[in-house]
Design an enzyme around this catalytic site. Structure first.
Site, PDB file in Angstrom:
ATOM      1  N   GLU A 270      -1.942 -14.904  12.937  1.00  0.00           N
ATOM      2  CA  GLU A 270      -0.779 -15.661  13.420  1.00  0.00           C
ATOM      3  C   GLU A 270       0.062 -16.194  12.253  1.00  0.00           C
ATOM      4  O   GLU A 270       1.275 -16.356  12.369  1.00  0.00           O
ATOM      5  CB  GLU A 270      -1.259 -16.807  14.310  1.00  0.00           C
ATOM      6  CG  GLU A 270      -0.331 -17.116  15.459  1.00  0.00           C
ATOM      7  CD  GLU A 270      -0.987 -17.977  16.531  1.00  0.00           C
ATOM      8  OE1 GLU A 270      -1.562 -19.017  16.199  1.00  0.00           O
ATOM      9  OE2 GLU A 270      -0.900 -17.603  17.723  1.00  0.00           O
ATOM     10  N   HIS A 291     -24.789  -1.381  12.231  1.00  0.00           N
ATOM     11  CA  HIS A 291     -25.175  -0.353  13.197  1.00  0.00           C
ATOM     12  C   HIS A 291     -24.048  -0.060  14.175  1.00  0.00           C
ATOM     13  O   HIS A 291     -24.286   0.478  15.251  1.00  0.00           O
ATOM     14  CB  HIS A 291     -26.428  -0.796  13.945  1.00  0.00           C
ATOM     15  CG  HIS A 291     -27.633  -0.890  13.064  1.00  0.00           C
ATOM     16  ND1 HIS A 291     -28.605   0.083  13.035  1.00  0.00           N
ATOM     17  CD2 HIS A 291     -27.999  -1.807  12.140  1.00  0.00           C
ATOM     18  CE1 HIS A 291     -29.536  -0.250  12.160  1.00  0.00           C
ATOM     19  NE2 HIS A 291     -29.201  -1.404  11.596  1.00  0.00           N
ATOM     20  N   HIS A 302      -9.240   4.638   3.650  1.00  0.00           N
ATOM     21  CA  HIS A 302      -9.263   3.569   2.642  1.00  0.00           C
ATOM     22  C   HIS A 302      -8.118   2.584   2.906  1.00  0.00           C
ATOM     23  O   HIS A 302      -7.183   2.491   2.120  1.00  0.00           O
ATOM     24  CB  HIS A 302      -9.164   4.157   1.236  1.00  0.00           C
ATOM     25  CG  HIS A 302     -10.451   4.711   0.737  1.00  0.00           C
ATOM     26  ND1 HIS A 302     -11.238   4.075  -0.197  1.00  0.00           N
ATOM     27  CD2 HIS A 302     -11.134   5.821   1.076  1.00  0.00           C
ATOM     28  CE1 HIS A 302     -12.321   4.775  -0.436  1.00  0.00           C
ATOM     29  NE2 HIS A 302     -12.287   5.853   0.320  1.00  0.00           N
ATOM     30  N   LYS A 402       5.483 -15.740  26.847  1.00  0.00           N
ATOM     31  CA  LYS A 402       5.331 -16.974  27.630  1.00  0.00           C
ATOM     32  C   LYS A 402       6.468 -17.101  28.649  1.00  0.00           C
ATOM     33  O   LYS A 402       6.243 -17.475  29.803  1.00  0.00           O
ATOM     34  CB  LYS A 402       5.340 -18.200  26.707  1.00  0.00           C
ATOM     35  CG  LYS A 402       4.064 -18.372  25.892  1.00  0.00           C
ATOM     36  CD  LYS A 402       4.099 -19.691  25.117  1.00  0.00           C
ATOM     37  CE  LYS A 402       2.960 -19.775  24.106  1.00  0.00           C
ATOM     38  NZ  LYS A 402       3.076 -20.970  23.245  1.00  0.00           N
TER      39      LYS A 402
END
Lengths: 429, 429
Positions: A270, A291, A302, A402
């Protein structure tokens, strides 16, 4: 914290020692800008003054009336929840489990409301504006559930909000204990304020130790990355990002720092993700993600820097001896030693593949180290933002959504709403 | 599942409709290769045959002796834990809470062992080889704790492992219930086998419904991405990756799919992250991460595709009416409606910023939809792997670190160990 940059020089992408020294001149300027912002209490920069400005006594007083809750419920979202959750995950215990309502999923809220004894729960509702849709919707649901259960919600609620707005008025009219969100401190920089500390205090976490750590870290800020771990981290990740490390994997080797990685992800995303720039934070966990993600980190593109974090001290847990085939190397060792061996092995395996890594170590997952760590990562982020010339403390890109949400729920006629309904589709069933 | 690709054409990076149609010719070839692999039960491809080959009755029989456990403990790591955890997070309930030991953190294991009543706990230890360091170390600790608590661990343990090795021998010698990991199915493709289903059965999840969903999904695979949601997803994410979307954000709008995003992250990272290629999976959660990551997704670099996932049906949770200022638009609405509005608003806000998104919808978070979803994402991943010409079913890059770990714990003199100790350092304190 201690930052080890030793492996970034020979990595791809990498930074030369010369490059880092040239960058250090810009770190000096960034530090001066940061110090100026702190002196003048400018928005954002003032977050780095919290160790001096936060009133711990007031927080302790505000929570004092809630003696021995059985459960604690945080109602907040984003920076209004992640700081407290980070402190509790790292330092909390199970005497009064903490639940976080930081979403508006009906399935989850039902489950939480069924799990907790409402009459013995403390609710901390956190929203600077007092109008955050998710937080207020959840608060209305919880308040209603308490009333239905015959619990006086005004006895069980503590509010953290701005100096005016809905929640402030409610606190005033219902005489709720209420604490103020400090001015000029964005949510993602507010963990060491009332926003993060109320629930920490309810959980009995040593706020003074947290602040001691943060104060010590503040005193360490200097004009050179070679003398300041926070700037070493911020400047090096910035340099690597400009050279192609568009992703920053935060991989603590400690389960109680898992939420720290989430907190970091908000801080980094943010603050720095703007103007088509920024570094994508990825939350990982050692050793578990060896794992799951290590194949990609070692053999994939890369385009990453891997931050490997660990505490130097862990609690003991001996591995019992065994005669099972091929496991003699574990016998008589300790789970912590195994985890540390995996940490070092993973780091070396990435270095062997020329992937840049940064090692971050703290003494232990305790209040003082964590206070310092949180402070230093905030300073690291601000340093990166200065070097990248982005407005670190704003988050304008979330406003569009929003408005569209409000429009969809029928609040207004908004242009954003039309964009939602006009979305092109190509559905494959 | 239903996949909606409507917004990828005008995005940056994006795919043209022509580009997608050309790619569909390669999808046809990929599908033929997949079908051939399935017919011949070739390693990896055979995972897509699990709906036909898994023996549900045998799993139910194996768990039948454990009646009404109070807690369930999974000891496994990576693909040996994430599948079961995904099923439980999505479909489980709280009658017998499931704990997962998928790390070797002494602090966490102590906390788990203190939380659960060992005499009423069922332990499912999962390792194909029977030698996975983390899993066996945890198992030794748990077994010891049970014995210390006067609990006969052989009464409380069910094993999922290969046809030979340590754990198989132990199961034989101690007459433990034991199930076999199917041949040729890598851990990350094993959720619909004994590896994922034992704990699901212990939790009372409807295995037949799961498999019905998977079977239906298997029947839907065809030679065109325009007719197969799984291939639509795999081929489009591949095309976007080659055009610069090096990151794939998996963002379900349902908390009980949070672990699905973790499962996806392993599937995607470990299968496709090789030969310096691959797409970095990022786990997110709607609506929560709108307040954490959306700023970056919308305004950061154009190097991502955002996968927005949701169930079409949710349980109801009305938002109580309120006279609080500025919240009238929430009154009389429902938490689920708010969450759906946020889903659509976030999608539109990304589209408005030319960020590629893919919408994935399922009917509901139920066993049948989830069985289909898991199967389809496995097929999507294999399709991507075929198009990218990577060896989807291997994970060679994790071996180096495993050897180094053993070396550090004193097992052998290994060249990898020397690399660990010779690591260059530049420490900033």
């Amino acid at each position: 914290m201690q930052v080890d940059l030793g492996t970034v020089f020979d990595a791809t992408p990498g930074v030369t020692r010369d490059g880092l020294e040239r960058l250090d001149e810009r770190v000096t300027t960034a530090h001066e800008r940061i110090e100026q912002g702190r002196r003048n209490n400018e928005p954002g920069y003032t977050a780095l003054n919290l160790p001096d400005t936060v009133d711990i006594t007031r927080i302790h007083d505000a929570v004092a009336s809630f003696d021995d809750p059985t459960a604690i419920l945080i109602i907040g979202i984003g920076g209004s929840a992640l700081g407290a959750a980070t402190l509790v995950n790292a330092l909390g215990d199970d005497t009064a489990p903490v639940y976080v309502l930081d979403n508006v999923d009906p399935a989850s809220i039902s489950r939480v409301l069924e799990s907790i004894p409402l009459s013995e729960t403390v609710v901390n509702v956190v929203s600077r504006s007092g109008t955050t849709a998710e937080t207020l919707a959840n608060f209305l649901v919880v308040r209603d559930a308490m009333t239905e259960a015959g619990v006086d919600w005004t006895d069980r609620t503590i509010v953290t909000t701005g100096t005016d707005g809905n929640l402030r008025q409610l606190a005033d009219s219902e005489s709720l204990p209420a604490l103020s969100v400090p001015e000029g401190v964005p949510g993602r920089f507010s963990v060491l304020s009332t926003v993060g500390l109320v629930v920490a205090a309810l959980q009995g976490i040593a706020l003074t130790d947290l602040m001691t750590g943060a104060t010590d870290a503040a005193a360490e800020l200097s004009g050179s990355l070679f003398e300041t771990p926070a700037y070493a981290y911020g400047a090096t990740t910035y340099a690597l990002a400009t050279r192609g490390a568009r992703t920053n994997v935060m991989m603590p080797y400690a389960e109680n720092l898992e939420t720290f990685a989430e907190w970091f992800a908000q801080l980094w995303a943010e603050s720095l993700g703007k103007d088509h720039r920024g570094q994508t934070p990825v939350r990982a966990l050692g050793a578990t993600d060896q794992h799951s993600q290590l194949q990609l980190y070692r053999a994939g593109p890369h385009n990453k820097v891997i931050t490997l974090m660990r505490p130097r001290h862990r609690s003991p847990c001996p591995i019992p001896s065994t005669d099972l085939d091929g496991l003699s190397y574990l016998s008589g060792s300790d789970l912590g030693s195994l985890l540390d061996a995996e940490f070092e092995a993973t780091e070396a395996s990435l270095v062997d593949a020329d992937i840049p890594t940064i090692r971050v170590e703290i003494d232990a997952v305790d209040a003082q180290s964590l206070g310092a760590l949180l402070y230093e990562f905030e300073a690291a982020c601000i340093c990166y933002g200065e070097l990248a010339s982005v407005p670190t403390f704003t988050q304008p890109a979330v406003e569009w959504g929003k408005r569209a949400t409000r429009g969809l729920l029928g609040d207004d006629e908004l242009t954003e709403t039309a964009a939602v309904t006009d979305k092109p589709t190509l559905r494959i069933d």
